[in-house]
Design a protein around this motif. Structure first.
Motif, short mmCIF file in Angstrom:
data_model
loop_
_atom_site.label_atom_id
_atom_site.label_comp_id
_atom_site.label_asym_id
_atom_site.label_seq_id
_atom_site.Cartn_x
_atom_site.Cartn_y
_atom_site.Cartn_z
N CYS A 6 0.85 -1.20 0.00
CA CYS A 6 0.00 0.00 0.00
C CYS A 6 0.88 1.25 0.00
O CYS A 6 1.63 1.48 0.94
CB CYS A 6 -0.91 0.00 1.21
SG CYS A 6 -1.94 1.47 1.29
N CYS A 24 -0.16 4.13 2.89
CA CYS A 24 0.31 4.10 4.29
C CYS A 24 1.69 3.45 4.39
O CYS A 24 2.22 3.31 5.48
CB CYS A 24 -0.68 3.35 5.17
SG CYS A 24 -0.77 1.59 4.84
N CYS A 42 -5.55 3.45 7.73
CA CYS A 42 -5.60 3.33 6.27
C CYS A 42 -6.70 2.33 5.88
O CYS A 42 -6.95 1.36 6.60
CB CYS A 42 -4.26 2.86 5.76
SG CYS A 42 -4.18 2.82 3.97
N CYS A 71 -6.64 0.22 3.61
CA CYS A 71 -6.15 -1.01 2.95
C CYS A 71 -6.23 -2.22 3.90
O CYS A 71 -5.97 -3.33 3.51
CB CYS A 71 -4.72 -0.85 2.45
SG CYS A 71 -3.50 -0.77 3.77
ZN ZN Z 1 -2.61 1.30 3.47
#
Ligand code: ZN
Length: 117
Positions: free
Chosen positions: A96, A99, A111, A113
């Motif tokens: 990701c 982040c 985040c 994700c």
């Molecule tokens: Zn992330």
């Protein structure tokens, strides 16, 4: 609701997995003698020589060494290519970008994700 510990564990596991893959790729590459030699040139010998030339103010030598560095990098890439690898495969991948796999965005928020990949 998922706890903070679970979240942190998720990102730790993600990092460990990425490091494991990178390590395995690196070990595989280092089994190649030519790769090992060139890698040492690139990361130990050339930086040392370049720092020395810089201190000495030897511009000509610096240029030669920069060319040499490019040549070594190109050669390393071609060896890796034969192993179906790239230089990026040798360092842990960040999944990701938002982040950087920490779980927190730049403004300190969680985040999105998490558990999405
Ligand atoms: Zn992330």
């Amino acid at each position: 609701m998922e706890s903070r510990v679970q979240r942190e564990d998720f990102y730790t596991q993600r990092k460990i997995a990425a490091e494991r893959i990178a390590d395995a790729n690196f070990e595989k590459a280092m089994e190649n003698e030519q790769f090992e030699k060139l890698y040492r040139d690139l990361h130990l010998i050339l930086p040392y020589e370049m720092a020395k030339a810089e201190v000495e103010g030897d511009i000509k030598k610096l240029e030669l060494l920069a060319d040499e560095k490019n040549r070594v990098e190109t050669e390393l890439d071609s060896i890796l290519q034969k192993m179906q690898l790239t230089r990026l495969d040798l360092i842990p991948k960040t999944i990701c970008q938002k982040c950087r796999d920490t779980g927190y965005t730049q403004d300190g928020k969680f985040c999105d994700c998490y558990r999405n990949g």
